[in-house]
Design a protein around this motif. Sequence first.
Motif, short mmCIF file in Angstrom:
data_model
loop_
_atom_site.label_atom_id
_atom_site.label_comp_id
_atom_site.label_asym_id
_atom_site.label_seq_id
_atom_site.Cartn_x
_atom_site.Cartn_y
_atom_site.Cartn_z
N GLN A 1 0.75 15.00 0.16
CA GLN A 1 -0.66 15.26 0.45
C GLN A 1 -0.85 16.64 1.08
OE1 GLN A 1 -1.53 11.88 2.92
NE2 GLN A 1 -2.28 10.64 1.22
N ARG B 1 2.55 1.70 -3.40
CA ARG B 1 1.58 2.20 -4.39
C ARG B 1 1.31 3.69 -4.17
NH1 ARG B 1 -2.93 3.95 -3.71
NH2 ARG B 1 -3.06 3.06 -1.62
N ALA B 2 1.07 4.07 -2.90
CA ALA B 2 0.77 5.47 -2.59
C ALA B 2 1.95 6.37 -2.90
CB ALA B 2 0.37 5.60 -1.12
N ASP C 1 -4.71 6.23 2.28
CA ASP C 1 -3.33 6.66 2.06
C ASP C 1 -2.87 7.58 3.19
OD1 ASP C 1 -3.43 5.19 -0.23
OD2 ASP C 1 -3.42 6.91 -1.61
N THR D 1 0.66 9.09 -5.42
CA THR D 1 0.55 10.45 -4.87
C THR D 1 1.55 11.38 -5.54
OG1 THR D 1 -0.03 9.41 -2.75
CG2 THR D 1 0.35 11.78 -2.74
N VAL E 1 4.69 10.46 1.30
CA VAL E 1 3.28 10.46 0.87
C VAL E 1 2.53 11.58 1.59
CG1 VAL E 1 1.10 9.18 0.91
CG2 VAL E 1 3.22 8.01 0.28
N SER F 1 0.83 -1.22 0.00
CA SER F 1 0.00 0.00 0.00
C SER F 1 0.85 1.26 0.00
CB SER F 1 -0.93 0.01 1.22
OG SER F 1 -1.89 -1.01 1.13
#
Length: 283
Positions: free
Chosen positions: A151, A15-16, A171, A20, A147, A12
């Motif tokens: 964000q 992927r993020a 995420d 992102t 990440v 996870s």
Amino acid sequence: MTREITADQWRSVRRAYRVTGARFAEMVARVPDPGAMVTAEWTVADTVAHVALIAKMYRSLVRPESDPLLDAREQDQFEKTTVDTVFVLNKMMLQGLPERDIGVLVAGLLADIEEVLRVTEDADPATLLDWLGSSKVPLAGVLAHLVNELQIHGWDIARALKLPWTIPPGDAALFFELFLVGVVTHGIGHLADTDEPPRERRIAVAFRSAYTSPVVLVLHRGRVTVEEPGGPVDARISFDPASLNLMLFHRVGKVRSALTRKIVVSGRRPWLLPAFLRVVRLP
């Protein structure tokens, strides 16, 4: 107490890390004026440069054989940085990177993201890396930190320029579960150092969300530790991960978060939470 980083969490956060970064790059590519102010001190270009520098630093961390990113002065500041002085390191590093062409910065950001993913493909996500203030963070937590930076600063740019930007809660939860719990578990170094004398009073706070495993953080005599849930706690926090991160990084106020029910505080002694948050805090 040490929590295992699961294969699902590792997949996870990887992927993020990629997704992102791509979302951030796509958004800033649409910015008409890179010189537009995002905060009181940073333009869009400054903000992108800041995030790109973090990505470059993490590329250097996972490739210790490569040339070091930080010079001796920056490395010294890196090792002694606290939550309250991280702005000094940020300023030093930004001054050392004069590039403000967004296209160049974004290309470097995406290249560094891919290089980190390539180098760590078969790595143990629990591998400890040296981080700010002589703290230790698991590899998976370092990825979760970038990440979150993407964000939060994506949110800054979108808010200032009225652009669309979303923070998926799953995420956002990676920052709390892999980075924050990870650094507390393995040693926060000087990060939480303050001039305030440690309190004798033990304060235990339980954190729970739909996207994370329940966990208890305990502040006692200036030390922060992680405990499994089930014992007595002073306060309980039920949270939406994106809202918690925005609040911890001072983007959204505590009152607004409470009124929207994105963060709900309960427990036997919730009035101890401010004392806890004066130590367990972020820049």
